[in-house]
Design an enzyme around this catalytic site. Structure first.
Site, PDB file in Angstrom:
ATOM      1  N   ARG A   8       4.388  16.168   0.862  1.00  0.00           N
ATOM      2  CA  ARG A   8       3.660  16.398   2.167  1.00  0.00           C
ATOM      3  C   ARG A   8       3.554  15.004   2.687  1.00  0.00           C
ATOM      4  O   ARG A   8       3.433  13.888   2.068  1.00  0.00           O
ATOM      5  CB  ARG A   8       2.651  17.184   2.005  1.00  0.00           C
ATOM      6  CG  ARG A   8       1.483  16.633   1.105  1.00  0.00           C
ATOM      7  CD  ARG A   8       0.385  17.655   1.022  1.00  0.00           C
ATOM      8  NE  ARG A   8      -0.980  16.805   0.787  1.00  0.00           N
ATOM      9  CZ  ARG A   8      -2.057  17.272   0.466  1.00  0.00           C
ATOM     10  NH1 ARG A   8      -2.493  18.562   0.511  1.00  0.00           N
ATOM     11  NH2 ARG A   8      -3.085  16.610   0.232  1.00  0.00           N
ATOM     12  N   ASP A  18       4.222  12.385 -12.182  1.00  0.00           N
ATOM     13  CA  ASP A  18       2.742  11.935 -11.757  1.00  0.00           C
ATOM     14  C   ASP A  18       2.842  10.721 -12.204  1.00  0.00           C
ATOM     15  O   ASP A  18       3.041   9.844 -13.085  1.00  0.00           O
ATOM     16  CB  ASP A  18       1.931  12.691 -13.065  1.00  0.00           C
ATOM     17  CG  ASP A  18       0.625  12.055 -13.177  1.00  0.00           C
ATOM     18  OD1 ASP A  18       0.483  11.016 -12.239  1.00  0.00           O
ATOM     19  OD2 ASP A  18      -0.329  12.744 -13.555  1.00  0.00           O
ATOM     20  N   VAL A  19       2.527   9.825 -10.978  1.00  0.00           N
ATOM     21  CA  VAL A  19       2.848   8.442 -10.981  1.00  0.00           C
ATOM     22  C   VAL A  19       1.907   7.612 -11.961  1.00  0.00           C
ATOM     23  O   VAL A  19       2.084   6.559 -12.362  1.00  0.00           O
ATOM     24  CB  VAL A  19       2.668   7.689  -9.437  1.00  0.00           C
ATOM     25  CG1 VAL A  19       3.655   8.276  -8.489  1.00  0.00           C
ATOM     26  CG2 VAL A  19       1.219   7.904  -8.818  1.00  0.00           C
ATOM     27  N   ASN A  73       3.957   5.696  -2.506  1.00  0.00           N
ATOM     28  CA  ASN A  73       3.469   6.093  -1.544  1.00  0.00           C
ATOM     29  C   ASN A  73       2.164   7.028  -2.004  1.00  0.00           C
ATOM     30  O   ASN A  73       1.206   7.194  -1.421  1.00  0.00           O
ATOM     31  CB  ASN A  73       4.332   7.082  -0.515  1.00  0.00           C
ATOM     32  CG  ASN A  73       3.520   8.055   0.471  1.00  0.00           C
ATOM     33  OD1 ASN A  73       2.843   7.330   1.386  1.00  0.00           O
ATOM     34  ND2 ASN A  73       3.402   9.128  -0.156  1.00  0.00           N
ATOM     35  N   TYR A  96     -11.364   3.589  -3.627  1.00  0.00           N
ATOM     36  CA  TYR A  96     -10.218   3.709  -2.839  1.00  0.00           C
ATOM     37  C   TYR A  96      -9.741   2.153  -2.278  1.00  0.00           C
ATOM     38  O   TYR A  96      -8.494   1.817  -2.262  1.00  0.00           O
ATOM     39  CB  TYR A  96     -10.302   4.497  -1.556  1.00  0.00           C
ATOM     40  CG  TYR A  96      -9.138   4.738  -0.729  1.00  0.00           C
ATOM     41  CD1 TYR A  96      -8.089   5.566  -1.166  1.00  0.00           C
ATOM     42  CD2 TYR A  96      -9.074   4.004   0.719  1.00  0.00           C
ATOM     43  CE1 TYR A  96      -6.997   5.633  -0.107  1.00  0.00           C
ATOM     44  CE2 TYR A  96      -7.922   4.246   1.351  1.00  0.00           C
ATOM     45  CZ  TYR A  96      -6.993   5.018   0.938  1.00  0.00           C
ATOM     46  OH  TYR A  96      -5.634   5.373   1.847  1.00  0.00           O
ATOM     47  N   LYS A 148      -6.589  -0.235  -2.767  1.00  0.00           N
ATOM     48  CA  LYS A 148      -5.859  -0.793  -1.756  1.00  0.00           C
ATOM     49  C   LYS A 148      -5.719  -2.401  -1.839  1.00  0.00           C
ATOM     50  O   LYS A 148      -4.595  -2.898  -1.419  1.00  0.00           O
ATOM     51  CB  LYS A 148      -6.112  -0.011  -0.451  1.00  0.00           C
ATOM     52  CG  LYS A 148      -5.777   1.627  -0.729  1.00  0.00           C
ATOM     53  CD  LYS A 148      -4.446   1.869  -0.971  1.00  0.00           C
ATOM     54  CE  LYS A 148      -4.377   3.330  -0.867  1.00  0.00           C
ATOM     55  NZ  LYS A 148      -2.948   4.051  -0.986  1.00  0.00           N
ATOM     56  N   THR A 196      -3.423  13.578   8.014  1.00  0.00           N
ATOM     57  CA  THR A 196      -2.543  14.258   6.823  1.00  0.00           C
ATOM     58  C   THR A 196      -3.280  15.335   6.319  1.00  0.00           C
ATOM     59  O   THR A 196      -4.534  15.285   6.387  1.00  0.00           O
ATOM     60  CB  THR A 196      -1.932  13.360   6.094  1.00  0.00           C
ATOM     61  OG1 THR A 196      -2.826  12.751   5.409  1.00  0.00           O
ATOM     62  CG2 THR A 196      -1.089  12.173   6.711  1.00  0.00           C
TER      63      THR A 196
HETATM   64  P1  NAP Z   1      -1.358  13.194   1.316  1.00  0.00           P
HETATM   65  O1  NAP Z   1      -0.793  14.032   2.610  1.00  0.00           O
HETATM   66  O2  NAP Z   1      -2.426  13.762   0.332  1.00  0.00           O
HETATM   67  O3  NAP Z   1       0.110  13.245   0.473  1.00  0.00           O
HETATM   68  C1  NAP Z   1      -0.132  12.495  -0.705  1.00  0.00           C
HETATM   69  C2  NAP Z   1       0.951  13.152  -1.697  1.00  0.00           C
HETATM   70  O4  NAP Z   1       0.731  12.393  -3.066  1.00  0.00           O
HETATM   71  C3  NAP Z   1       0.417  14.669  -1.669  1.00  0.00           C
HETATM   72  O5  NAP Z   1       1.316  15.411  -1.833  1.00  0.00           O
HETATM   73  C4  NAP Z   1      -0.401  14.513  -3.257  1.00  0.00           C
HETATM   74  O6  NAP Z   1      -0.616  15.752  -3.791  1.00  0.00           O
HETATM   75  C5  NAP Z   1       0.605  13.325  -4.141  1.00  0.00           C
HETATM   76  N1  NAP Z   1       0.034  13.007  -5.244  1.00  0.00           N
HETATM   77  C6  NAP Z   1      -1.267  12.815  -5.639  1.00  0.00           C
HETATM   78  N2  NAP Z   1      -1.499  12.518  -6.771  1.00  0.00           N
HETATM   79  C7  NAP Z   1      -0.313  12.362  -7.402  1.00  0.00           C
HETATM   80  C8  NAP Z   1       0.250  11.810  -8.406  1.00  0.00           C
HETATM   81  N3  NAP Z   1      -0.530  11.301  -9.510  1.00  0.00           N
HETATM   82  N4  NAP Z   1       1.629  11.483  -8.605  1.00  0.00           N
HETATM   83  C9  NAP Z   1       2.432  11.815  -7.455  1.00  0.00           C
HETATM   84  N5  NAP Z   1       2.125  12.538  -6.513  1.00  0.00           N
HETATM   85  C10 NAP Z   1       0.626  12.504  -6.389  1.00  0.00           C
HETATM   86  O7  NAP Z   1      -1.630  11.874   1.743  1.00  0.00           O
HETATM   87  P2  NAP Z   1      -1.192  10.796   3.004  1.00  0.00           P
HETATM   88  O8  NAP Z   1      -2.207  10.856   4.160  1.00  0.00           O
HETATM   89  O9  NAP Z   1       0.320  11.201   3.281  1.00  0.00           O
HETATM   90  O10 NAP Z   1      -1.227   9.486   2.034  1.00  0.00           O
HETATM   91  C11 NAP Z   1       0.170   8.814   1.703  1.00  0.00           C
HETATM   92  C12 NAP Z   1      -0.500   7.309   1.406  1.00  0.00           C
HETATM   93  O11 NAP Z   1      -0.822   6.760   2.616  1.00  0.00           O
HETATM   94  C13 NAP Z   1      -1.431   7.431   0.496  1.00  0.00           C
HETATM   95  O12 NAP Z   1      -1.162   6.200  -0.439  1.00  0.00           O
HETATM   96  C14 NAP Z   1      -2.841   6.893   1.080  1.00  0.00           C
HETATM   97  O13 NAP Z   1      -3.855   6.337   0.369  1.00  0.00           O
HETATM   98  C15 NAP Z   1      -1.914   6.175   2.159  1.00  0.00           C
HETATM   99  N6  NAP Z   1      -2.983   6.092   3.390  1.00  0.00           N
HETATM  100  C16 NAP Z   1      -3.312   7.113   4.131  1.00  0.00           C
HETATM  101  C17 NAP Z   1      -3.981   7.039   5.252  1.00  0.00           C
HETATM  102  C18 NAP Z   1      -4.302   8.347   5.926  1.00  0.00           C
HETATM  103  O14 NAP Z   1      -5.053   8.209   7.181  1.00  0.00           O
HETATM  104  N7  NAP Z   1      -3.879   9.297   5.883  1.00  0.00           N
HETATM  105  C19 NAP Z   1      -4.213   5.893   5.859  1.00  0.00           C
HETATM  106  C20 NAP Z   1      -4.000   4.654   5.091  1.00  0.00           C
HETATM  107  C21 NAP Z   1      -3.292   4.704   3.840  1.00  0.00           C
HETATM  108  P3  NAP Z   1      -1.561  16.334  -3.987  1.00  0.00           P
HETATM  109  O15 NAP Z   1      -1.970  17.024  -2.661  1.00  0.00           O
HETATM  110  O16 NAP Z   1      -1.596  17.406  -5.068  1.00  0.00           O
HETATM  111  O17 NAP Z   1      -2.888  15.501  -4.093  1.00  0.00           O
END
Ligand code: NAP
Length: 260
Positions: A16, A63-64, A90, A154, A158, A189
């Site tokens: 997702r 699971d990463v 990611n 966090y 990062k 997201t």
């Molecule tokens: P997201 O929608 O929550 O998607 C992250 C996915 O990673 C989810 O499917 C999640 O599953 C999965 N995940 C969690 N723990 C995991 C594990 N141990 N092994 C494998 N998969 C795992 O988040 P996103 O917003 O797309 O974020 C993606 C990346 O971008 C992340 O690294 C986040 O820190 C970074 N980021 C996001 C933003 C933002 O504003 N959204 C900004 C800067 C950076 P669960 O739902 O079960 O946890």
């Protein structure tokens, strides 16, 4: 559309959010994509939807934070295609607690997924990439890795990813493996859809909006492809100008400096 025909990619956290958009765009560019996540039903649905478009993708539960799971993923991709060209680290979680309220358990869980997960992914993928003469690794960091931030675990994870990116880029350059990081600002997201910080973040972002997963995916595709062939060890902010000087811009606006 950049051409990734014949390339093989792993995207973690791909069921997702941004990972889904990244996996989709890499597959649409011609790559065979291993969709990896702990969320199985959503990942399988993505693979089915890509298959309906005639794209090549498979789901793998990963699971990463587990070294054993990474070893299994690399063997799975070796058995599937015999090579690996692209890794997008990611997967990530947030804690969104102040330093005082961050428990040791929460700290260790977050660092285990965001930072150790990225380390394990780089180490495992590089072994297979060097067998086929190189590749591209894209680590998803954050624009919170350019300042202090309200979520200490966090933020530390990062910032750590930026350091790991540069270190890996230097170590693997002789093998033809490039390593870069992408540092998004606010992207709406599942990670933050209902968070209280959305409005203040959007108000402060010079572009006055959040970004989309698809915008991040386009940057990931560029870094994954040969179009970025002379780029390694770099961080790429994608945050609507937030880190460039949002606070000074607000000062300028509020003090009337930009009145025309
Ligand atoms: P997201 O929608 O929550 O998607 C992250 C996915 O990673 C989810 O499917 C999640 O599953 C999965 N995940 C969690 N723990 C995991 C594990 N141990 N092994 C494998 N998969 C795992 O988040 P996103 O917003 O797309 O974020 C993606 C990346 O971008 C992340 O690294 C986040 O820190 C970074 N980021 C996001 C933003 C933002 O504003 N959204 C900004 C800067 C950076 P669960 O739902 O079960 O946890």
């Amino acid at each position: 559309m950049r051409n990734l025909e014949g390339r093989v990619a792993i995207v973690t956290g791909a069921s997702r959010g941004q990972g889904e958009a990244e996996a989709r765009l890499l597959a649409q560019a011609g790559a065979s994509v291993l969709v990896c996540d702990v969320l199985e039903a959503e990942g399988q649905a993505l693979v089915r939807s890509l298959a309906d478009e005639g794209r090549d993708a498979r789901f793998l539960a990963l699971d990463v934070s587990s070294k054993q799971a990474w070893d299994g993923a690399i063997e799975a991709v070796r058995a599937w295609k015999g090579r690996l060209d692209i890794l997008v680290n990611n997967a990530g979680i947030i804690n969104r607690k102040s330093l005082d309220d961050t428990t040791l358990e929460a700290w260790e869980r977050l660092i285990g997924i965001n930072l150790t997960g990225t380390f394990l992914g780089i180490q495992a993928a590089a072994r297979l990439m060097r067998e086929n003469g190189g590749g591209s690794i894209v680590n998803i960091s954050s624009n919170s890795a350019f300042s202090g931030h309200y979520d200490p675990a966090y933020t530390a994870s990062k910032w750590g990813i930026r350091g790991l990116t540069r270190t890996a880029a230097m170590e693997y350059v002789d093998w033809g493996i490039r390593v870069n990081s992408v540092c998004p600002g606010l992207i709406v997201t599942g990670l933050n859809a209902n968070a209280s910080h959305l409005k203040p973040m959007i108000d402060l972002t010079p572009m006055k909006r959040s970004g989309t997963p698809e915008e991040v995916a386009k940057l990931v595709l560029f870094l994954a492809s040969e179009d970025s062939s002379f780029i390694t060890g770099e961080d790429f902010l994608i945050d609507g100008g937030f880190t460039s000087g949002a606070a000074y811009r607000r000062v300028a606006v509020e003090s009337g400096l930009y009145e025309r």
